[in-house]
Motif scaffolding. Structure first.
Motif, mmCIF file in Angstrom:
data_model
loop_
_atom_site.group_PDB
_atom_site.id
_atom_site.type_symbol
_atom_site.label_atom_id
_atom_site.label_comp_id
_atom_site.label_asym_id
_atom_site.label_seq_id
_atom_site.Cartn_x
_atom_site.Cartn_y
_atom_site.Cartn_z
ATOM 1 N N GLN A 194 0.821 -1.210 0.000
ATOM 2 C CA GLN A 194 0.000 0.000 0.000
ATOM 3 C C GLN A 194 0.856 1.262 0.000
ATOM 4 O O GLN A 194 0.426 2.297 -0.502
ATOM 5 N N ILE A 195 2.045 1.175 0.572
ATOM 6 C CA ILE A 195 2.961 2.327 0.511
ATOM 7 C C ILE A 195 3.279 2.641 -0.945
ATOM 8 O O ILE A 195 3.298 3.802 -1.370
ATOM 9 N N GLN A 196 3.505 1.592 -1.715
ATOM 10 C CA GLN A 196 3.807 1.776 -3.134
ATOM 11 C C GLN A 196 2.599 2.327 -3.883
ATOM 12 O O GLN A 196 2.741 3.177 -4.772
ATOM 13 N N VAL A 197 1.407 1.838 -3.525
ATOM 14 C CA VAL A 197 0.185 2.320 -4.184
ATOM 15 C C VAL A 197 -0.017 3.807 -3.894
ATOM 16 O O VAL A 197 -0.306 4.607 -4.795
ATOM 17 N N ILE A 198 0.145 4.198 -2.628
ATOM 18 C CA ILE A 198 -0.033 5.601 -2.251
ATOM 19 C C ILE A 198 1.036 6.468 -2.921
ATOM 20 O O ILE A 198 0.758 7.590 -3.368
ATOM 21 N N HIS A 199 2.263 5.925 -3.033
ATOM 22 C CA HIS A 199 3.327 6.661 -3.732
ATOM 23 C C HIS A 199 2.957 6.871 -5.190
ATOM 24 O O HIS A 199 3.157 7.973 -5.741
ATOM 25 N N ARG A 200 2.402 5.837 -5.811
ATOM 26 C CA ARG A 200 2.002 5.964 -7.214
ATOM 27 C C ARG A 200 0.886 6.987 -7.376
ATOM 28 O O ARG A 200 0.921 7.830 -8.288
ATOM 29 N N MET A 201 -0.109 6.951 -6.474
ATOM 30 C CA MET A 201 -1.215 7.903 -6.553
ATOM 31 C C MET A 201 -0.737 9.324 -6.263
ATOM 32 O O MET A 201 -1.205 10.288 -6.885
ATOM 33 N N SER A 202 0.207 9.464 -5.329
ATOM 34 C CA SER A 202 0.760 10.789 -5.021
ATOM 35 C C SER A 202 1.521 11.340 -6.222
ATOM 36 O O SER A 202 1.442 12.544 -6.520
ATOM 37 N N SER A 203 2.259 10.454 -6.902
ATOM 38 C CA SER A 203 2.996 10.890 -8.093
ATOM 39 C C SER A 203 2.032 11.327 -9.189
ATOM 40 O O SER A 203 2.285 12.315 -9.899
ATOM 41 N N GLU A 204 0.927 10.606 -9.312
ATOM 42 C CA GLU A 204 -0.076 10.982 -10.313
ATOM 43 C C GLU A 204 -0.675 12.349 -9.989
ATOM 44 O O GLU A 204 -0.863 13.189 -10.882
ATOM 45 N N PHE A 205 -0.931 12.589 -8.694
ATOM 46 C CA PHE A 205 -1.466 13.892 -8.283
ATOM 47 C C PHE A 205 -0.445 14.990 -8.525
ATOM 48 O O PHE A 205 -0.783 16.092 -8.970
ATOM 49 N N ARG A 206 0.843 14.697 -8.245
ATOM 50 C CA ARG A 206 1.897 15.675 -8.494
ATOM 51 C C ARG A 206 1.977 16.031 -9.970
ATOM 52 O O ARG A 206 2.038 17.208 -10.341
ATOM 53 N N ASP A 207 1.951 15.006 -10.834
ATOM 54 C CA ASP A 207 2.054 15.256 -12.277
ATOM 55 C C ASP A 207 0.851 16.058 -12.782
ATOM 56 O O ASP A 207 1.004 16.955 -13.615
ATOM 57 N N THR A 208 -0.325 15.726 -12.264
ATOM 58 C CA THR A 208 -1.527 16.458 -12.678
ATOM 59 C C THR A 208 -1.457 17.910 -12.226
ATOM 60 O O THR A 208 -1.810 18.832 -12.977
ATOM 61 N N THR A 209 -0.984 18.128 -10.996
ATOM 62 C CA THR A 209 -0.862 19.487 -10.472
ATOM 63 C C THR A 209 0.143 20.298 -11.294
ATOM 64 O O THR A 209 -0.095 21.470 -11.604
ATOM 65 N N LEU A 210 1.262 19.677 -11.653
ATOM 66 C CA LEU A 210 2.252 20.377 -12.468
ATOM 67 C C LEU A 210 1.701 20.717 -13.846
ATOM 68 O O LEU A 210 2.009 21.782 -14.406
ATOM 69 N N SER A 211 0.861 19.832 -14.386
ATOM 70 C CA SER A 211 0.233 20.119 -15.684
ATOM 71 C C SER A 211 -0.690 21.327 -15.575
ATOM 72 O O SER A 211 -0.731 22.183 -16.462
ATOM 73 N N VAL A 212 -1.435 21.394 -14.465
ATOM 74 C CA VAL A 212 -2.318 22.546 -14.243
ATOM 75 C C VAL A 212 -1.497 23.822 -14.107
ATOM 76 O O VAL A 212 -1.844 24.869 -14.666
ATOM 77 N N LEU A 213 -0.388 23.739 -13.372
ATOM 78 C CA LEU A 213 0.459 24.920 -13.190
ATOM 79 C C LEU A 213 1.093 25.358 -14.504
ATOM 80 O O LEU A 213 1.265 26.559 -14.749
ATOM 81 N N ARG A 214 1.467 24.402 -15.345
ATOM 82 C CA ARG A 214 2.032 24.770 -16.649
ATOM 83 C C ARG A 214 1.023 25.568 -17.464
ATOM 84 O O ARG A 214 1.371 26.558 -18.123
ATOM 85 N N ILE A 215 -0.234 25.133 -17.419
ATOM 86 C CA ILE A 215 -1.276 25.870 -18.140
ATOM 87 C C ILE A 215 -1.462 27.258 -17.529
ATOM 88 O O ILE A 215 -1.649 28.253 -18.240
ATOM 89 N N ALA A 216 -1.399 27.322 -16.173
ATOM 90 C CA ALA A 216 -1.540 28.619 -15.506
ATOM 91 C C ALA A 216 -0.401 29.561 -15.902
ATOM 92 O O ALA A 216 -0.614 30.748 -16.161
ATOM 93 N N PHE A 217 0.840 29.047 -15.955
ATOM 94 C CA PHE A 217 1.981 29.876 -16.361
ATOM 95 C C PHE A 217 1.856 30.294 -17.822
ATOM 96 O O PHE A 217 2.201 31.426 -18.197
ATOM 97 N N LEU A 218 1.356 29.383 -18.659
ATOM 98 C CA LEU A 218 1.149 29.711 -20.069
ATOM 99 C C LEU A 218 0.137 30.838 -20.210
ATOM 100 O O LEU A 218 0.326 31.773 -20.992
#
Length: 576
Positions: free
Chosen positions: A217-241
């Protein structure tokens, strides 16, 4: 970007909203006045060679205007945050009321972590929308309009440039917004899944440790956290654009105005004071639009959260109009008639009850038995008014349950579930859920009737002992005795028991069975039974099968029929 559902929330706070609009207009006027006096002072000192004494009055007014502008900005932020706080309270209360109306049937089918995320993070995401994005949106509309009313009479070409280039910024925002909308929704959904899964892991940590799956489950939560991080960075890239595009458009437009004014000034077609005044206004004209771009992400986050919030609010039951709901005063005797009840889950795709008709007379003890999924708990939920039937009626003393005020009806019902929930409060407060205004003496009397007084007095602080969430610190039998004490304190004429003695050792079962026998006296009782030995002495036993009543009668009558009940009892005794 402007969500109609969120805008409707402003209807309850028209005074604060009107004040925001007025402050926005006032801010626009101050912008123009500030530019006007700055132009006069610069022109007077450097071209007309005026002394400090000559321009002292203008400088005093300029200072006053700058102070007033700062005060207006502060007031706008203050009023906006206060407005956002009021709206958050309103929405949170509406959401809670909606969940309560939908009842435990709906709540049990939702992921707790996701619901908590909606109540906390989701509603908090609305504050930037109302406190930052919305005020800036109105400033982006009002301030340029105020500036244009001064610019056009002075110089038509400059006004035309401002008027033509200004819509480019909203157009680019809309185009970028379409890109960002899907990404913001994905970010919100990812956060909700992460919250739900994390809470699920915490609640099931014992099982995970036993089966050796906690590291996984640690690995699962790490994977989900990474997915949230990547999604957040995508949103921020659009905001900076979006910020880059808006700054670029505003800068080019300001440069275009500056070139036009410079050419006119070069060929003596405009006075310096007028030209400088227009040049000062140009960046002020685009400033609210640029700042709107910086609040764009906050607005998108609020809209994404609103989709889930208003999605829940839209599920609220269609309650009978208040003028059709009648009060139901305290009554000692209850006759319950169930006529041709039909009910299905999942929008009618999963039938649970098919034409149930039943009569429970005042003072009777009626038991519902049958295999899991046969409809027993659904009928109990209908009687508790947690859900409403798709077809048919339930009558209480001749009055349709749909027309009885829900709070009045539930005051007549005591419920002892199979797994009672105890809150993170004192023992006395947990018992007082049955009657909030009860004195300690009444609480202690109810506990004595429930067989709970002795173990409560052995607790570190007696009735003031704080127990953990879900009854942590108490055994299962002790928790059930507190639930029975609630029922004694409530003293309701209709009692619903959902296998209150299940999962207990013989000693606790005997204590609780004795307490239940006292609780049943003088009450109309409905028992949802899984252990058939608890229903042998009831007035009537109703056997459910696939959402219908298969048999009904006393224990002896049903045993003599050798039907479905006979098979259930035989299987139960064989299991013993």
């Amino acid at each position: 970007m402007v969500d109609k559902r969120l805008m409707q929330q402003l209807n309850k706070h028209k005074r604060q909203f009107s004040l925001l609009v007025g402050l926005g207009v006032g801010g626009g006027v101050l912008v123009v006045l500030q530019a006007d006096y700055m132009a006069k002072i610069i022109n007077g000192v450097f071209l007309n060679e005026l002394s400090f004494t000559d321009v002292r009055g203008w400088m005093s007014l300029l200072f006053l205007i700058m102070v007033l502008r700062s005060v207006v900005v502060w007031f706008i932020e203050s009023v906006a945050h206060r407005l956002a706080s009021y709206i958050k309270v309103d929405i949170r209360q509406s959401l809670l009321q909606c969940i309560l109306e939908l009842g435990p049937i709906y709540a049990r089918r939702q992921e707790t972590g996701e619901m908590v995320n909606v109540f906390l993070e989701g509603i908090e995401n609305l504050e930037p929308y109302f406190a930052k994005f919305l005020p800036q949106l109105f400033a982006a509309v009002l301030v340029p309009m105020v500036i244009l009313t001064w610019v056009f009479p002075l110089d038509m070409s400059t006004g035309f440039i401002l008027l033509v280039t200004a819509p480019l910024i909203p157009i680019f925002m809309i185009l970028i917004g379409r890109m960002a909308e899907a990404m913001n929704k994905k970010q919100w959904e990812t956060l909700s899944r992460l919250s739900a899964h994390f809470l699920d892991v915490l609640q099931g940590l014992t099982i995970l440790k036993i089966f050796g799956r906690s590291i996984e489950q640690i690995q699962v939560i790490h994977r989900m956290s990474s997915e949230f991080r990547d999604t957040t960075l995508s949103v921020l890239r659009i905001a900076f654009l979006s910020a880059l595009v808006l700054e670029l458009v505003a800068t080019i437009s300001t440069a275009l105005v500056a070139v036009t004014i410079g050419l006119k000034l070069l060929y003596f077609k405009i006075e310096f004071a007028q030209a400088f005044f227009l040049l000062l206004l140009a960046p002020e004209f685009y400033s609210p639009l640029r700042q709107l771009g910086t609040q764009f992400h906050a607005g998108m986050a609020g809209v994404a959260a609103a989709d889930r919030i208003f999605g829940i609010l839209a599920l609220s039951k269609n309650q009978t109009e208040m003028n059709d709901v009648i009060p139901f005063s305290k009554q000692e005797k209850l006759d319950i008639v169930i006529e041709n009840i039909h009910f299905a889950y999942d929008g009618g795709t999963r039938p649970a009850l098919r034409g149930i008709s039943l009569e429970i007379k005042s003072g009777q003890q009626v038991a519902l038995v049958g295999a899991s999924g046969s409809g027993k708990s659904t009928l109990a939920s209908l009687l508790l008014n947690f859900i409403t039937p798709d077809q048919g009626e339930i009558y209480i003393n001749g009055i349709s349950l749909s027309k009885i005020n829900q709070a009045d009806w539930l005051a007549h019902v005591a419920f002892v579930p199979q797994s009672p929930h105890l809150f993170y409060r004192s023992v006395a407060d947990n018992i007082r859920l049955g009657r909030e205004e009860a004195s300690l003496a009444e609480v202690m009397e109810a506990a004595r009737h429930a067989g709970a007084h002795e173990f409560i007095m052995d607790l570190p602080e007696g009735y003031d002992t704080v127990i953990g969430e879900g009854g942590q610190g108490l055994s299962g039998g002790q928790g059930k005795r507190l639930a029975i004490a609630r029922a004694f304190l409530q003293d309701a004429p209709f009692l619903v028991l959902d296998e209150a003695t299940a999962g207990l050792d013989p000693r606790n079962e005997a204590i609780i069975d004795e307490a239940l026998q006292r609780l049943k006296i003088g009450r109309t009782v409905l028992i949802i039974a899984h252990r058939l030995s608890t229903v042998y002495h009831t007035n009537s036993i109703v056997v459910f099968h696939q959402g219908q009543i298969a048999e009904m009668g006393s224990h002896e009558e049903l045993m003599n029929q050798c039907g479905r009940y006979y098979d259930l009892v035989t299987a139960f005794r064989g299991g013993v």
